[in-house]
Design a protein around this motif. Structure first.
Motif, short mmCIF file in Angstrom:
data_model
loop_
_atom_site.label_atom_id
_atom_site.label_comp_id
_atom_site.label_asym_id
_atom_site.label_seq_id
_atom_site.Cartn_x
_atom_site.Cartn_y
_atom_site.Cartn_z
N MET A 36 20.78 -109.41 23.38
CA MET A 36 20.60 -110.36 22.15
C MET A 36 19.58 -109.85 21.48
O MET A 36 19.20 -109.64 20.15
N PRO A 37 18.57 -110.25 22.21
CA PRO A 37 16.85 -109.84 21.42
C PRO A 37 16.45 -108.71 20.85
O PRO A 37 15.84 -109.07 20.29
N LEU A 38 17.00 -108.22 21.95
CA LEU A 38 16.08 -106.70 22.30
C LEU A 38 17.33 -106.12 20.93
O LEU A 38 15.77 -105.69 19.92
N LEU A 39 18.37 -106.55 20.52
CA LEU A 39 19.34 -106.00 19.49
C LEU A 39 18.45 -106.60 18.08
O LEU A 39 18.92 -106.04 16.98
N PHE A 44 15.54 -106.65 13.01
CA PHE A 44 14.40 -106.33 11.96
C PHE A 44 13.90 -105.11 11.75
O PHE A 44 13.10 -105.24 10.67
N VAL A 45 13.28 -103.81 13.08
CA VAL A 45 12.54 -103.40 12.61
C VAL A 45 12.99 -102.35 11.53
O VAL A 45 12.69 -101.61 11.07
N CYS A 46 14.42 -102.28 11.47
CA CYS A 46 14.78 -102.02 10.77
C CYS A 46 15.35 -101.84 9.61
O CYS A 46 14.45 -100.83 8.52
N ALA A 47 15.31 -103.17 9.46
CA ALA A 47 15.51 -103.56 7.83
C ALA A 47 13.20 -103.32 7.31
O ALA A 47 13.99 -103.19 6.50
N SER A 50 12.92 -100.09 5.92
CA SER A 50 14.39 -99.23 4.49
C SER A 50 13.43 -100.01 3.97
O SER A 50 13.71 -99.42 2.91
N VAL A 51 12.89 -101.93 3.87
CA VAL A 51 12.32 -102.01 3.00
C VAL A 51 10.64 -101.38 2.70
O VAL A 51 10.76 -101.21 0.93
N MET A 52 10.18 -100.63 3.14
CA MET A 52 8.92 -100.26 2.56
C MET A 52 9.42 -98.78 2.49
O MET A 52 8.19 -98.71 1.47
N LEU A 53 10.75 -98.27 2.52
CA LEU A 53 10.61 -96.89 1.76
C LEU A 53 11.48 -97.54 0.58
O LEU A 53 10.91 -96.35 0.33
N PHE A 54 12.50 -98.22 -0.06
CA PHE A 54 12.38 -99.03 -0.95
C PHE A 54 11.77 -98.73 -1.38
O PHE A 54 11.23 -98.47 -2.68
#
Length: 109
Positions: A36-39, A44-47, A50-54
């Protein structure tokens, strides 16, 4: 009968059900503190990415709109006649490599 004495399978008494129960118990013990912590970190990293790309897309759109509205070019237009006269006067001009536009390039910076 399966040909074994007493009809037991090779896994012993209870066999497959015991193995499945042990695997299920191991998964429950590992899932909470490890998986669960790894997920959560991966989400969080993916989010964040995504914000950086936006933000990058919005920034590039703003820059393109500003360039289109202001009409400024990054390059200077030179008059060929004046340059030709300068070149004819002094023969010690440097050699310059000219890049030929490839594919869809319109401008060279």
């Amino acid at each position: 009968m399966s040909g074994l004495v007493g009809g037991d399978n090779l896994m012993g008494i209870g066999g497959r059900d015991d193995v499945v129960e042990h695997l299920r118990l191991a998964w429950e013990l590992i899932k909470g503190p490890v998986v669960m912590p790894l997920l959560r970190v991966a989400v969080f990293v993916c989010a964040v990415m995504s914000v950086m790309l936006f933000v990058e897309r919005v920034y590039m759109a703003a820059v393109i709109v500003c360039v289109k509205l202001l009409g400024k070019k990054r390059y200077t237009k030179y008059r060929r006649e004046i340059m030709r006269e300068d070149l004819e006067r002094s023969r010690s001009h440097p050699r310059v490599l000219v890049q030929i536009p490839m594919y869809n390039e319109k401008e060279q910076y």
